[in-house]
Scaffold this active site. Structure first.
Site, PDB file in Angstrom:
ATOM      1  N   ASN A  50      31.250  31.716   9.559  1.00  0.00           N
ATOM      2  CA  ASN A  50      30.675  31.749  10.911  1.00  0.00           C
ATOM      3  C   ASN A  50      30.455  30.337  11.447  1.00  0.00           C
ATOM      4  OD1 ASN A  50      28.744  31.856   8.723  1.00  0.00           O
ATOM      5  ND2 ASN A  50      27.109  32.095  10.218  1.00  0.00           N
ATOM      6  N   GLU A  63      34.248  36.824  10.016  1.00  0.00           N
ATOM      7  CA  GLU A  63      35.392  37.757   9.982  1.00  0.00           C
ATOM      8  C   GLU A  63      36.422  37.398  11.042  1.00  0.00           C
ATOM      9  OE1 GLU A  63      32.179  38.356  10.047  1.00  0.00           O
ATOM     10  OE2 GLU A  63      31.643  40.220   9.029  1.00  0.00           O
ATOM     11  N   CYS A  94      30.099  43.046  12.212  1.00  0.00           N
ATOM     12  CA  CYS A  94      29.577  43.469  13.515  1.00  0.00           C
ATOM     13  C   CYS A  94      30.645  44.246  14.272  1.00  0.00           C
ATOM     14  CB  CYS A  94      29.101  42.256  14.320  1.00  0.00           C
ATOM     15  SG  CYS A  94      30.426  41.371  15.163  1.00  0.00           S
ATOM     16  N   CYS A  97      33.768  42.304  15.468  1.00  0.00           N
ATOM     17  CA  CYS A  97      34.708  41.984  14.384  1.00  0.00           C
ATOM     18  C   CYS A  97      35.473  43.222  13.933  1.00  0.00           C
ATOM     19  CB  CYS A  97      33.971  41.339  13.221  1.00  0.00           C
ATOM     20  SG  CYS A  97      33.366  39.692  13.650  1.00  0.00           S
TER      21      CYS A  97
HETATM   22  N1  THU Z   1      27.592  36.839  11.387  1.00  0.00           N
HETATM   23  C1  THU Z   1      28.842  36.869  10.869  1.00  0.00           C
HETATM   24  O1  THU Z   1      29.415  35.829  10.547  1.00  0.00           O
HETATM   25  N2  THU Z   1      29.444  38.078  10.696  1.00  0.00           N
HETATM   26  C2  THU Z   1      28.899  39.278  11.066  1.00  0.00           C
HETATM   27  O2  THU Z   1      29.531  40.307  10.943  1.00  0.00           O
HETATM   28  C3  THU Z   1      27.552  39.312  11.639  1.00  0.00           C
HETATM   29  C4  THU Z   1      26.865  38.008  11.794  1.00  0.00           C
HETATM   30  C5  THU Z   1      26.933  35.536  11.562  1.00  0.00           C
HETATM   31  C6  THU Z   1      26.801  35.109  12.990  1.00  0.00           C
HETATM   32  C7  THU Z   1      25.589  34.212  12.947  1.00  0.00           C
HETATM   33  O3  THU Z   1      25.998  32.869  12.688  1.00  0.00           O
HETATM   34  C8  THU Z   1      24.783  34.696  11.770  1.00  0.00           C
HETATM   35  O4  THU Z   1      25.619  35.596  11.059  1.00  0.00           O
HETATM   36  C9  THU Z   1      23.507  35.411  12.149  1.00  0.00           C
HETATM   37  O5  THU Z   1      23.766  36.445  13.020  1.00  0.00           O
END
Ligand code: THU
Length: 138
Positions: A50, A63, A94, A97
């Site tokens: 992320n 993702e 999420c 994604c």
């Molecule tokens: N995040 C992801 O990388 N993938 C997900 O499916 C949900 C959330 C990250 C985004 C953000 O940087 C952190 O998790 C908190 O939401």
């Protein structure tokens, strides 16, 4: 289903790559590090983490980072994605994604692992039953 299941060692490798990928996270605001590793149809693995932004809504999840790296490298079909995070519990992808992954491989396998070594496997179709679809113009 038309997707070949991963062998135990392929799955272990993919989970390890997802855990390694967490190190690439840029998440000074939440402190959450998520790592994702996608295995393409030919076995190549693409990973990502992320990337947050001071304008919070511009954050990109692990993702999608991994999916876009894969697609930009020429991959169009994914066998599986493994997802790991530096917090308790499973990092279910999420909704955004799920939709992005479903563009390429609605039947792919989503592997989740927590910090205690528990693993869950789901078909993406079970996590996103009705993705938005368009027929590409011909
Ligand atoms: N995040 C992801 O990388 N993938 C997900 O499916 C949900 C959330 C990250 C985004 C953000 O940087 C952190 O998790 C908190 O939401």
């Amino acid at each position: 289903l038309c997707v070949r299941r991963l062998s135990g060692s392929q799955e272990m490798t993919l989970i390890e790559k997802a855990r390694e990928a967490m190190q690439g996270a840029y998440s000074p605001y939440s402190g959450v590090k998520v790592g994702a590793a996608i295995m393409a149809e030919d076995g190549t693995i693409y990973s990502g983490a992320n990337v947050e932004n001071s304008s919070y809504g511009l954050t990109i999840c692990a993702e999608r980072t991994a999916a876009f790296k894969a697609v930009n490298s020429g991959a169009r079909k994914f066998r599986a994605v493994a997802i790991a995070m530096n917090m308790e519990g499973m990092a279910y992808p999420c909704g955004a994604c799920r939709q992005v992954l479903a563009e390429f491989s609605p039947e792919m396998i989503v592997i989740l692992c927590d910090r205690k070594g528990r693993v869950e496997r789901h078909h993406l179709e079970a996590l996103l039953k009705y993705p938005f679809k368009l027929r590409p113009p011909s």
